[in-house]
Enzyme design. Structure first.
Site, PDB file in Angstrom:
ATOM      1  N   CYS A  34      28.896  48.850   8.497  1.00 37.76           N
ATOM      2  CA  CYS A  34      29.381  48.512   6.880  1.00 37.76           C
ATOM      3  C   CYS A  34      30.651  48.507   6.747  1.00 37.76           C
ATOM      4  CB  CYS A  34      28.543  49.196   6.076  1.00 37.76           C
ATOM      5  SG  CYS A  34      28.673  48.952   4.408  1.00 37.76           S
TER       6      CYS A  34
ATOM      7  N   GLY B 176      24.485  37.857  12.808  1.00 39.56           N
ATOM      8  CA  GLY B 176      25.534  37.340  12.093  1.00 39.56           C
ATOM      9  C   GLY B 176      25.503  35.772  12.304  1.00 39.56           C
ATOM     10  N   GLY B 177      25.335  35.066  11.230  1.00 43.01           N
ATOM     11  CA  GLY B 177      25.453  33.582  11.119  1.00 43.01           C
ATOM     12  C   GLY B 177      24.163  32.896  11.675  1.00 43.01           C
TER      13      GLY B 177
ATOM     14  N   GLY C 203      19.619  38.247   8.429  1.00 44.76           N
ATOM     15  CA  GLY C 203      19.977  38.810   6.910  1.00 44.76           C
ATOM     16  C   GLY C 203      19.631  37.895   5.751  1.00 44.76           C
TER      17      GLY C 203
END
Length: 376
Positions: free
Chosen positions: A100, A214-215, A236
């Site tokens: 984070c 990610g992505g 996410g």
């Protein structure tokens, strides 16, 4: 409970602060039976200092399995105690946040992604966490921090943590983090994705398990990653903003399960029972209708009536006292054809070529210099 009771985490929903709360996870599990769910990050200190109120922070319904608790912290004593306290809640895995970039976490708290700069401590922390639980442990991290962004530095981190602790599972967000001057949102957008670092980790650490993050915004892209050899995929914001279009395809497209055929009307009927059972449970009218209904606001994304449904919801938040009355007032905006369409209808969208040629881009192979890597 044990992770072996469930299908493997080929697809998981990322821990997202203020988003992957109990309400969202309840909705997510109604849509997908097999996706692995993560809690929001909980600071170890919060768990330790809220011992008299743990149900509020750690409680969840049994239907949410398989579920992973993500904790953060920088004090070994609190990490040990928090893990011990969480045992009563039967999570399927404990994940440690080393990714984070939020200033609240990486700055004042000196944990999150800053811990990637101290792999020896992370190894100690993971040993402490593992010693206080009987379930698997894992680390979620980035591929680098600021100027510490070489593949060798990432490998040193993985090598040290896995050598100094029982950690065998790493979730890799395939961007580095920039700690100074940009927001957490920009940290999800500005640093370039380097999927080649992830796939090189698979090559160089064949005894470990890695999940890519990610992505990746659809099951089509998740399957593209799996076809190239990814052990698992974490998604996410797409799973939050487009739950029907994303989670609705997970069980069939990722896990090969037959479609449940469930409709949004049936999901909302079950969610109504949940919502009315938790409204006001924490006192002072918390959670309220707005909080409980928040994850539902994306359920009709791109469908006829979606705009009117949201406007009606904004109005209903002001006076509705039950989920039943909230739905009676708002769902008139959604056509029956949408409410009664079965899950996983249509073909999911996404980039089939997201990982094309990734194996041609791999950095040179990592060779650990054991003593130097472990004790530097």
């Amino acid at each position: 409970m044990g992770a072996s009771r469930y299908l493997p985490p080929l697809f998981s929903v990322a821990p997202m602060m203020e988003w992957t709360d109990n309400h969202y996870r309840t909705l997510a599990r109604l849509i997908s039976k097999h996706a692995w769910l993560y809690t929001e990050m909980l600071a170890a200190e919060t768990i330790v200092y809220q011992q008299g109120n743990l149900d509020k922070f750690l409680g969840y319904s049994p239907e949410q399995h398989p579920i992973v608790l993500q904790i953060g912290g920088s004090k070994l004593e609190n990490l040990a105690k928090a893990t011990e306290l969480a045992n009563a809640y039967n999570y399927d895995e404990i994940n440690f946040n080393c990714g984070c970039p939020s200033p609240k976490v990486a700055g004042h708290g000196c944990f999150g992604v800053r811990l990637m700069l101290d792999p020896k401590f992370v190894g100690e922390a993971m040993s402490v966490i593992a010693a206080n639980t009987n379930v698997p442990v894992s680390v979620k991290c980035r591929i680098g921090v600021d100027d510490h962004d070489s593949f060798n530095e990432l490998c040193d981190f993985i090598y040290k943590v896995s050598s100094l602790s029982p950690t065998r599972h790493f979730i890799i967000h395939s961007r580095k983090a920039l700690l100074n001057g940009i927001s957490p949102a920009d940290n999800r957008r500005i640093p370039p994705l380097k999927y080649e670092f992830y796939y090189a980790l698979l090559r160089d650490f064949p005894d470990l398990t890695f999940t890519i993050n990610g992505g990746i915004n659809s099951v089509v892209e998740a399957n593209a990653a799996l076809r190239e050899g990814a052990h698992g995929v974490m998604v996410g914001r797409a799973a939050y903003h487009y739950p029907w279009q994303t989670l609705g395809h997970v069980d069939t497209a990722i896990y090969g399960a037959p479609s449940s055929g469930i409709t949004r009307r049936e999901i909302l009927q079950r969610y109504q029972e949940y919502g009315d059972s938790v409204l006001g449970k924490d006192g002072n009218n918390r959670p309220n209708i707005r909080e409980v209904a928040k994850p539902l606001l994306n359920l009709f994304y791109s469908e006829p009536g979606n705009g009117l449904w949201k406007r009606k919801a904004d109005s209903a938040f002001m006076h509705c006292k039950t989920m039943k009355s909230f739905f009676e007032e708002t769902l008139v905006a959604i056509p029956d054809s949408v409410l009664d369409a079965p899950i996983a209808g249509g073909v999911p969208s996404g980039r089939e070529d997201l990982f094309a040629n990734v194996h041609d881009l791999l950095p040179p192979q990592y060779h650990a210099r054991e003593e130097e890597a472990l004790y530097a």
